[in-house]
Design an enzyme around this catalytic site. Structure first.
Site, short mmCIF file in Angstrom:
data_model
loop_
_atom_site.label_atom_id
_atom_site.label_comp_id
_atom_site.label_asym_id
_atom_site.label_seq_id
_atom_site.Cartn_x
_atom_site.Cartn_y
_atom_site.Cartn_z
N CYS A 39 0.87 -1.18 0.00
CA CYS A 39 0.00 0.00 0.00
C CYS A 39 0.91 1.23 0.00
CB CYS A 39 -0.97 -0.01 1.17
SG CYS A 39 -0.19 -0.13 2.80
N THR A 40 0.37 2.39 0.31
CA THR A 40 1.14 3.63 0.19
C THR A 40 2.28 3.70 1.19
OG1 THR A 40 -0.90 4.75 -0.48
CG2 THR A 40 0.98 6.15 0.10
#
Length: 342
Positions: free
Chosen positions: A199-200
């Site tokens: 994810c980020t």
């Protein structure tokens, strides 16, 4: 005692321009038991406001999730402050690749029920039994294994402009939507496949990896520090970059360039483009992808209707908005019916 931001975004932007000082954009998270989130929130605000820290921070009984902009000259002071908090001592800070003095224009610290809207009942599984953390080098190695499945734990508007090669990118609007979809899609691979998530910045995978292990998945991995830390390690260590396009970020920059690839298209004309903007009509504010030509033609709006409203005098626009709230269309990102190429 000031416990809330009192300057408007415009006023803060003017002060930042006048100061002309470098700032660092960074993020971090930590799951920890916080007995009094409101008291902890106020403690953070008083200290960080004094350091001229700006950003969006969520505090809950389960921990903290922070995205910040820190004056470069005060970074060591900021880091020393974190180290004095036992559960933040030596915390990994995901420092952005591209910095912008105006990535954040206010200091907003909010107390929430959870630091991440995941829709999960944490009492039903052990959130500490998470997946194996992978650095960039190990991530590259394991993703070369044909027995590996790469999962993007972000939303569709994030993966649309950038993702890892060969990753599964669920077509979802929220993180909580992705959890059951991914579980169902991978139900036949619980025993024999490497499930590698990213994810980020890592926070979504931190919870999701524990959830999937609880659901019976045996070989669960997560990219430590997310795309942000991966890009930093790739650059510093001269590793192969397996990420194509931009990394969507939740501040005024909206994205960081990770590779030169443009994998998305303008939502209005279909031209290759990966620049997100918010519709200039404040009553809409829809997030979508728009190229420079369409921006000029549409006056930075998502539709002819919004263009007409945006052309009205400001007092007339305010009158039209009075007593109304933005519909949830704003959260549908690029799915609006006003957009041709969505």
């Amino acid at each position: 005692m000031q416990l809330y931001n009192k300057l408007s975004a415009k006023e803060r932007a003017e002060l930042l321009d006048k100061a002309g000082e470098d700032r660092l954009t960074l993020s971090f998270y930590q799951y920890a038991k916080i007995g009094n989130p409101e008291l902890f929130r106020n403690h953070l605000f008083l200290a960080w406001d004094n350091m001229e820290v700006l950003g969006r921070i969520y505090v809950a009984h389960e921990g903290i999730n922070a995205q910040l902009s820190v004056p470069a000259k005060r970074f060591n002071e900021f880091k020393n402050f974190l180290d004095q908090i036992y559960f933040l001592n030596n915390i990994r800070l995901n420092i952005a690749i591209e910095h912008d003095t105006k990535s954040f224009l206010k200091l907003k610290i909010k107390v929430r029920k959870k630091i991440l809207a995941d829709g999960l009942n944490d009492a039903s599984f052990d959130v500490t039994k998470k997946g194996v953390h992978l650095n960039a080098k190990r991530f590259n190695e394991i993703t070369e294994d044909p027995n590996t499945i790469i999962i993007d734990m972000r939303n569709h508007y994030e993966s649309e402009i950038g993702h890892f090669k060969e990753a599964i990118t669920p077509d979802v609007d929220t993180f909580r939507d992705s959890l059951p979809i991914i579980e169902d899609q991978l139900k036949d691979y619980k025993e024999d496949k490497n499930i590698v998530m990213y994810c980020t910045g890592g926070i979504r995978c931190e919870k999701a990896s524990a959830y999937y292990k609880h659901k019976g998945f045996k070989n669960v991995y997560q990219l430590e520090g997310g795309i942000i830390e991966y890009a930093r390690q790739v650059k510093n260590q001269g590793l192969e970059n397996k990420f194509i396009g931009k990394n969507f970020v939740f501040d005024h920059r909206r994205a960081e360039q990770i590779s030169e690839d443009i994998i998305a298209q303008c939502h209005q004309c279909g031209k290759a483009c990966d620049t997100h903007i918010n519709c200039a009509n404040e009553a809409c504010h829809l997030l979508f992808i728009q190229c420079d030509e369409c921006a000029e033609k549409m006056n930075h709006c998502c539709s002819d209707h919004c263009k007409e409203v945006h052309a009205l005098p400001e007092d007339e626009q305010k009158a039209l908005r009075r007593g109304k709230h933005n519909s949830n269309k704003i959260f549908r990102k690029g799915r609006s019916e006003a957009l041709t190429f969505k």
